[in-house]
Each structure stands twice: as C-alpha cells, then as structure tokens.
Design an enzyme around this catalytic site. Structure first.
Site, PDB file in Angstrom:
ATOM      1  N   LYS A   1      58.114  23.751  44.136  1.00 48.47           N
ATOM      2  CA  LYS A   1      57.579  23.730  45.492  1.00 48.47           C
ATOM      3  C   LYS A   1      58.718  24.113  46.440  1.00 48.47           C
ATOM      4  O   LYS A   1      59.862  23.706  46.220  1.00 48.47           O
ATOM      5  CB  LYS A   1      57.054  22.323  45.797  1.00 48.47           C
ATOM      6  CG  LYS A   1      56.405  22.162  47.159  1.00 48.47           C
ATOM      7  CD  LYS A   1      55.860  20.742  47.347  1.00 48.47           C
ATOM      8  CE  LYS A   1      55.153  20.557  48.673  1.00 48.47           C
ATOM      9  NZ  LYS A   1      54.595  19.195  48.832  1.00 48.47           N
TER      10      LYS A   1
ATOM     11  N   SER B   1      49.704  18.953  50.241  1.00 46.95           N
ATOM     12  CA  SER B   1      50.513  20.078  50.660  1.00 46.95           C
ATOM     13  C   SER B   1      51.082  20.906  49.501  1.00 46.95           C
ATOM     14  O   SER B   1      51.497  22.038  49.714  1.00 46.95           O
ATOM     15  CB  SER B   1      51.686  19.586  51.514  1.00 46.95           C
ATOM     16  OG  SER B   1      52.552  18.763  50.748  1.00 46.95           O
TER      17      SER B   1
ATOM     18  N   SER C   1      49.921  14.548  48.290  1.00 48.84           N
ATOM     19  CA  SER C   1      50.153  15.988  48.144  1.00 48.84           C
ATOM     20  C   SER C   1      50.362  16.523  46.738  1.00 48.84           C
ATOM     21  O   SER C   1      50.412  17.736  46.548  1.00 48.84           O
ATOM     22  CB  SER C   1      51.337  16.414  49.001  1.00 48.84           C
ATOM     23  OG  SER C   1      50.898  16.566  50.317  1.00 48.84           O
TER      24      SER C   1
HETATM   25  N1  GLN Z   1      47.893  15.207  53.597  1.00 49.17           N
HETATM   26  C1  GLN Z   1      48.847  14.210  53.969  1.00 49.17           C
HETATM   27  C2  GLN Z   1      49.538  14.632  55.242  1.00 49.17           C
HETATM   28  O1  GLN Z   1      49.115  15.549  55.816  1.00 49.17           O
HETATM   29  C3  GLN Z   1      49.823  13.996  52.874  1.00 49.17           C
HETATM   30  C4  GLN Z   1      50.825  15.064  52.755  1.00 49.17           C
HETATM   31  C5  GLN Z   1      51.811  14.830  51.670  1.00 49.17           C
HETATM   32  O2  GLN Z   1      51.577  14.038  50.751  1.00 49.17           O
HETATM   33  N2  GLN Z   1      52.931  15.488  51.782  1.00 49.17           N
HETATM   34  O3  GLN Z   1      50.472  14.039  55.686  1.00 49.17           O
END
Ligand code: GLN
Length: 484
Positions: free
Chosen positions: A76, A151, A175
C-alpha cells in the site's frame, strides 16, 4: 500460475518449476494489462522488481531459503519505500521519494520478497471507497462501476484480479477488512502493537495497524509471520515472543464457541449478507463450532466515537505537512503564512481537510472535554464490552460490511453514509483487537465478507478458523471473470 496462492507459488519456486524473474514478470505484465482499467497501482517498479527477482533467483540456485524468497508482493502506498515514490494517495506527497524503508517493508525485503509496486489508496487512508485518492478512484474488479472499498482498495483490487499474489494494507477503522470483503479476498487486521508502525505514514496513531491481504487465511498467516515483531523504533510496538502463525492452522474447531452480537444483525443489513452469514454459521457448525448470542451494548457509539478520535489524531499528525521540509509547496508564496495556507490548501483534498477541521475543533479549548475526552471515555466502554463478551465466547462473528460494493459516486457526496460502511469494523480498532474478513458469498455477482474478531494477540485463532472454513468452502477461490 497467477491463480495460485502464495504457498503454492513458494512450492513452485522451491522445486524450480518457475524462476522468481518469470513469476515477477508474469505479474508485472498482468499489472500492465489491467491497471489502466483498475487504477489499483500508483507506482509500478519494474526495474526494481526485476533486479530483486534476479537476486532471489541467485539465492534460490545456491539452495538458500527464506520465508518469502522470490515471491512477488505489492505494498500500500502508505508504507515508506526507499527510492520509490510514497504518495499516501495525496497530492501533498506526490513528489515524495522516501529516503528510508518502513519496518514492514524492510522485513519483507529481508524475507526475500519482491516488491512489484505501490497500491492506490484513499488520501492518507481516509475513506471507505478509494474515491478520495489524488490519483483517482480504484475500480472493483468484479464490477468496474463499483468501488473496491477503502482505504486499502488498491491492494484489495490488485489481489482480487491477481495482479499480485498478496499485498499489504493498513486498517484504522476497517481499511483492510472492508475492501477485502468488497473485493472477495481475505484480510487481517492484527492486534494493535503487533506490527511496527515505523515508516507507515500516520493517520490516527492509536488506531493504525498494518496487516496482510491475500487470497487465503494461510497466506495471511505466512505474511504475518514476516510482518509481526517488536520494533524499538515504534514506542507502541509490543515485545512478545515471536510466534508462528501457521502453527495452529489445522487445529480442530470442536468445542469452540463463537459469539453473535445482536447489534451486528439488526436493520440496515442487506438480505444477501444476512443469508450468507447464516450459511457460514451452518458450515462452521458442521465443523464443531458452537454459537451463542451475545451483546455489545455500546456498539452503536463506535462510529461517532471514531469520528472524534480519528480526526483529532489526524489533525495533529498532518500538521507536519507545511510545505517546508518535504512534500508539496505552492508556487510563489508571498510570505510564510501564505506558503503554509496555500501549500496545505492545494496539497490536501476535501475529505482530509474536513477531518483536520473536525479534529482541530474537538481538540480546541472549550470543546476538548465535551468531545475528545467524552469519546475517550466511551472508547473504554466499547473495549469493556469486548472484555465481557470474551469471558463467554472464544471469538465474535458478524458481517464485515452491511452491504456489498456500492456504485462509484453513490456515497461520495454524503460523508455520513460513507462513514456508516465501517459500522462493524471500527470497534475492533477502538479496542485494539485483531479482526479478519473472509469471503463468504455473493450478492448479484458482488462478493460478501464475514468478519471475526478475537481477543488481543489471538490472531492464530482467527487464522485457524478462517483456514478451516476455507477448506470446506470455495468463495475465496473465485476470481472476477474479466481478469482470468
Ligand atoms: N473508512 C474509515 C475512515 O475513513 C477507516 C479508514 C481506515 O481504516 N484507514 O476513516
């Protein structure tokens, strides 16, 4: 060959059926063929990958072994990679070439893995759909009009379309698990502190945790063996005795009790998701697992608490991007203040700005007690709910997401409906617990994931049950037809 799991590919390499260079080129070519459509990669490092594969081949010919020697993977784009652009999905870091490797990246290098490239992601990991990336949205390989989740959507899409056998992700509120569910792969968020955060660009430091994304639980176990471990450069890293996460994979499930929280099966859950969960419960029952209804009474507070704590931490973490030392700097600033304002104003996207503003607000004098302190108190209650539940059951199970992948653009104008996608995943982060998402069915051709959460440091229990489940089901083996 590209359909094989990491464990199968490792066997092929050991037998000399294929070289690391051939394998690496196979995946690089697959990326080249599909990335224009999927947008799963921000950077592809063909030269670096081929070079690393040649080194691996030389070592293999000498009879050397290594846990991942010669095996390709993708990181990532939140992990710092020496000499390779590390953008975190943001214009702010579009020009940033990291001078060092994140601990996770270094560990994979030492294990002999070959990095193919860096995967697309929501900007600074803020999002559930990959639409906040400065590099544009990633497409879901099962349906290009749908989101892959976020994400870590680039990693999930890349593994799902077999552009890489495995990838890394990070999970602050879901995410790893949410995109794994939406793309039909397996993803594990380890216990907070299990994997070093050194060199992993910070979003919300008390929640962020790196983990593996792969086709199978077995592959996740092999990756976690490499990722996990104490790191003195991360003050929250836990100094546990090293563990072999593959050791318990084959253990019998007889006598195991899984808790089903009533709060995870209420309104808002898609009919096919509920149905797939029921089928999975039957399958696991046949393997000797018992089920028990439990309650996590403060579950409904997880999303509101998260959206105070995560923005608060992000507003502090992202203050380092000021146009001075690295990253984006605006053109022709008139003075220092103008440079700060315009560099941040032009370098960050809307979702990141929204969170910085919320975070700054909840931390400000006069609001700190009402919001931030209150959220921290409720975070304790959420954690206590889990402690009480684990007095009665070995694991907790429920859906990973309320619904399968949604259409691109469907929620991007409505932050709250976007935030609600993480309703089942966020509480594990608030409590620091490990969680896994495993493919368990389909709804109208789109994958569905089931989630399991374990007590702290019980990743091997999650991997054991996921592995046993994958031996009697084939959801994780299906792949999107367009990429066959
Ligand atoms: N979707 C969540 C957010 O927008 C979690 C994101 C994540 O786990 N990095 O913060």
């Amino acid at each position: 060959m590209y359909r094989k799991t990491l464990s199968e590919l490792a066997a092929e390499l050991q037998k000399g059926q294929i070289s690391s260079l051939e394998l690496t080129r196979l995946f690089l070519d697959r990326i080249e063929a599909s990335n224009t459509t999927l947008n799963a990669f921000i950077s592809v490092d063909r030269e670096g990958a081929e070079q690393a594969a040649k080194v691996a081949d030389a070592r293999l010919t000498q009879g050397q072994t290594g846990p991942l020697l010669g095996l390709p993977l993708a990181h990532k784009d939140i992990f710092c990679t020496e000499g390779v652009k590390t953008s975190c999905g943001s214009r702010m870091l579009d020009n940033f070439i990291s001078p060092y490797d994140a601990s996770v990246v270094a560990r994979f290098k030492t294990a002999g893995a070959v990095m193919l490239g860096k995967t697309n992601m929501d900007e600074f990991a803020m999002g559930s759909s990959n639409e906040t990336s400065w590099y544009g949205a990633v497409k879901n390989p099962w349906d290009n009009t749908c989101v892959p989740g976020g994400s870590s959507g680039g990693s999930a899409a890349a593994v799902s379309a077999r552009l890489t056998p495995v990838a890394t992700g990070t999970d602050t509120g879901g995410s790893i698990r949410q995109p794994a569910a939406l793309c039909g792969i397996t993803g594990l968020k380890p216990t907070y502190g299990r994997v070093s955060r050194y060199g992993m660009i910070a979003f919300a430091s008390s929640l962020d945790q790196a983990g593996p994304m792969a086709q199978t639980a077995e592959d996740c176990a092999r990756l976690l063996n490499v990722m996990a471990g104490f790191d003195e450069r991360d003050s929250t890293s836990i100094d546990n005795t090293p563990e072999d996460f593959t050791a318990a994979l084959e253990q019998s499930l007889a006598g195991m009790t899984i808790g089903l929280p009533v709060e995870y099966f209420q309104e808002g859950i898609h009919a096919n998701v509920a149905q797939s969960l029921d089928t999975a419960i039957d399958e696991l029952g046949k393997l000797g697992v018992q089920f028990k209804e439990i309650s996590l009474p403060n579950q409904h507070l997880a999303v509101p608490v998260y959206y105070v704590v995560a923005p608060a931490e992000c507003s502090s973490n992202l203050s380092r991007y000021d146009g001075v030392r690295f990253g984006y700097r605006c053109e022709n600033p008139i003075d220092l203040e103008d440079m700060y304002k315009r560099s941040r104003g032009e370098g960050f996207g809307n979702e990141v700005k929204r969170r910085i503003m919320i975070g700054t607000y909840v931390l400000s004098a006069g609001y700190y007690d009402a919001y931030y302190l209150k959220a921290q108190q409720i975070r304790h209650l959420i954690s206590d709910d889990f402690k009480k539940a684990f007095d009665q059951v070995d694991l907790i199970m429920g859906p990973t997401t309320p619904e399968p992948a949604f259409k691109l653009g469907a929620k991007s104008k409505d932050p709250v409906s976007m935030y609600l996608n993480d309703i089942y995943t966020i509480s594990a982060n608030l409590a620091g617990l490990p969680g896994i998402s495993v493919p368990c069915g389909f709804a109208d051709g789109l994958p569905i994931g089931l989630q399991m959460i374990a007590p702290a440091f019980m990743e091997s229990r999650l991997l054991n049950i996921a592995h046993k489940y994958q031996q009697v089901t084939d959801w994780h083996k299906r792949m999107p037809a367009d990429y066959e």
